[in-house]
Design an enzyme around this catalytic site. Structure first.
Site, PDB file in Angstrom:
ATOM      1  CG  ASP A  35      -2.063   0.946   1.104  1.00 34.77           C
ATOM      2  OD1 ASP A  35      -2.352   1.388  -0.027  1.00 34.77           O
ATOM      3  OD2 ASP A  35      -2.685   1.270   2.136  1.00 34.77           O
ATOM      4  CG  ASN A  83      -7.986  -2.038  -4.880  1.00 36.72           C
ATOM      5  OD1 ASN A  83      -7.031  -2.796  -4.674  1.00 36.72           O
ATOM      6  ND2 ASN A  83      -8.245  -1.039  -4.054  1.00 36.72           N
ATOM      7  NE  ARG A  86      -7.777   1.978  -5.335  1.00 32.12           N
ATOM      8  CZ  ARG A  86      -6.549   2.093  -4.878  1.00 32.12           C
ATOM      9  NH1 ARG A  86      -5.576   2.432  -5.694  1.00 32.12           N
ATOM     10  NH2 ARG A  86      -6.278   1.862  -3.605  1.00 32.12           N
TER      11      ARG A  86
HETATM   12  C1  IPE Z   1      -5.357  -2.703  -0.058  1.00 32.15           C
HETATM   13  O1  IPE Z   1      -5.036  -1.371  -0.278  1.00 32.15           O
HETATM   14  C2  IPE Z   1      -5.385  -3.461  -1.352  1.00 32.15           C
HETATM   15  C3  IPE Z   1      -4.086  -3.626  -1.997  1.00 32.15           C
HETATM   16  C4  IPE Z   1      -2.917  -3.281  -1.518  1.00 32.15           C
HETATM   17  C5  IPE Z   1      -4.133  -4.284  -3.259  1.00 32.15           C
HETATM   18  P1  IPE Z   1      -6.155  -0.252  -0.383  1.00 32.15           P
HETATM   19  O2  IPE Z   1      -5.459   1.036  -0.525  1.00 32.15           O
HETATM   20  O3  IPE Z   1      -7.133  -0.619  -1.433  1.00 32.15           O
HETATM   21  O4  IPE Z   1      -6.868  -0.400   1.040  1.00 32.15           O
HETATM   22  P2  IPE Z   1      -7.690   0.670   1.889  1.00 32.15           P
HETATM   23  O5  IPE Z   1      -8.696   1.271   0.961  1.00 32.15           O
HETATM   24  O6  IPE Z   1      -6.707   1.662   2.398  1.00 32.15           O
HETATM   25  O7  IPE Z   1      -8.290  -0.128   3.001  1.00 32.15           O
HETATM   26  C1  IPE Z   2      -1.620   0.274  -3.354  1.00 33.80           C
HETATM   27  O1  IPE Z   2      -1.402   1.649  -3.411  1.00 33.80           O
HETATM   28  C2  IPE Z   2      -1.892  -0.323  -4.713  1.00 33.80           C
HETATM   29  C3  IPE Z   2      -3.276  -0.763  -4.933  1.00 33.80           C
HETATM   30  C4  IPE Z   2      -4.215  -0.771  -4.043  1.00 33.80           C
HETATM   31  C5  IPE Z   2      -3.611  -1.221  -6.261  1.00 33.80           C
HETATM   32  P1  IPE Z   2      -2.618   2.671  -3.398  1.00 33.80           P
HETATM   33  O2  IPE Z   2      -3.042   2.950  -4.800  1.00 33.80           O
HETATM   34  O3  IPE Z   2      -3.694   2.208  -2.496  1.00 33.80           O
HETATM   35  O4  IPE Z   2      -1.899   3.954  -2.790  1.00 33.80           O
HETATM   36  P2  IPE Z   2      -2.487   4.935  -1.697  1.00 33.80           P
HETATM   37  O5  IPE Z   2      -2.949   4.107  -0.540  1.00 33.80           O
HETATM   38  O6  IPE Z   2      -3.598   5.699  -2.346  1.00 33.80           O
HETATM   39  O7  IPE Z   2      -1.323   5.807  -1.339  1.00 33.80           O
HETATM   40 MG    MG Z   3      -4.074   2.418  -0.531  1.00 38.03          MG
END
Ligand code: IPE
Ligand code: IPE
Ligand code: MG
Length: 268
Positions: A35, A83, A86
């Site tokens: 993350d 996800n 998004r």
């Molecule tokens: C968790 O990260 C999923 C992955 C790393 C693939 P997210 O960024 O989606 O999780 P939340 O929304 O902070 O819980």
């Molecule tokens: C993790 O990074 C990757 C995925 C969940 C695909 P994020 O895209 O969640 O990055 P932050 O949490 O917004 O910084």
């Molecule tokens: Mg994230």
């Protein structure tokens, strides 16, 4: 010793960190919630995709180091079921990046003798990705230095639902009775059934939550949370997470000190 203060490792070089690691007490199965890609990019005034791209380099490095030191199984959370909510543009770019990863990594995985596997619900994944997943899984089927599992379109609750449905289908066929349902039967129906017990779960970026990852498997895993954003999580951060793991007393509900007195006659 048990410490949650990982600043104690600041004084050591990467080489020293490696020598401090007890290679006989490594976690068998390490999972990572990767993350912080978006925040990494934002802090550099770059688009989010730049963070995902840089995060791929961390994937490469963490896979290589785990394989090098002898971790049996590494499971990476790349894309959750949630996800899909998004913006379509980001989802589309993540899918393209994943396809690129599969194409570019096949040779490296074969070279490193790493078996590749994915877990998740594939119904929404674009066809080219599915084809590449099949190709890489088939090509690396006989590799046996490490198993790399990528969780895509994965949800821990969904995994348990899928296991329940499969068990009920067997019940309807008459091959399973209510009395047969126990923890080991449920485990045999999870996506991760072929993997060793989860010993260590790492989450980067400072969030202290599980976000629907490996809910069943996490029951007795050690948790390592770090503020480091995923694109900055490289060899050094991984070694620190493993050292942190090795400071933990894994009691599994028992009174470990008493067990030690009983088995060895003295406290260790
Ligand atoms: C968790 O990260 C999923 C992955 C790393 C693939 P997210 O960024 O989606 O999780 P939340 O929304 O902070 O819980
Ligand atoms: C993790 O990074 C990757 C995925 C969940 C695909 P994020 O895209 O969640 O990055 P932050 O949490 O917004 O910084
Ligand atoms: Mg994230």
């Amino acid at each position: 010793m048990s410490t949650l203060d990982i600043t104690v490792y600041d004084q050591y070089s990467n080489e020293e960190l490696l020598t401090r690691l007890d290679l006989k007490r490594l976690p068998r199965h390490v999972a990572v919630i990767m993350d912080g890609n978006g925040r990494w990019a934002k802090s550099r005034y770059m688009p989010r995709i730049a963070g995902h791209y840089e995060g791929m380099k961390s994937v490469r490095e963490v896979v290589t180091v785990c394989r090098e030191i002898g971790i049996q199984a590494l499971t990476l959370y790349a894309f959750s079921q949630e996800n899909w909510n998004r913006p379509p543009k980001e989802v589309g770019m993540l899918m393209k990046l994943m396809e690129g990863y599969l194409k570019s990594e096949l040779d490296l995985l074969l070279e490193q003798d790493i078996r590749f596997m994915t877990i998740g619900r594939y119904d929404l994944l674009p066809k080219p990705i599915l084809q590449w997943i099949d190709k890489v899984e088939a090509a690396t089927r006989d590799c046996n230095k490490m198993v790399l599992t990528i969780a895509v379109s994965y949800g821990g609750r969904g995994e348990i639902v899928d296991a329940m449905q499969a068990i009920l289908e067997d019940y309807q066929k008459g091959t399973v009775t209510i009395q047969d349902i126990d923890e080991s039967l449920i485990e045999r129906h999870l996506y991760t059934t072929s993997l060793p017990e989860l010993d260590l779960l790492i989450r980067t970026s400072g969030e202290a939550r599980i976000s629907n990852f490996l809910l069943w498997q996490v029951a007795y895993a050690e948790l390592h949370f770090t503020k480091t954003l995923w694109p900055d999580f490289r060899r050094r951060e991984l070694l620190i997470a493993l050292l942190d793991y090795q400071t933990r007393d894994r009691r599994f509900g028992r009174t470990l000190q008493l067990d030690r007195i009983q088995t060895s006659g003295k406290l260790s």
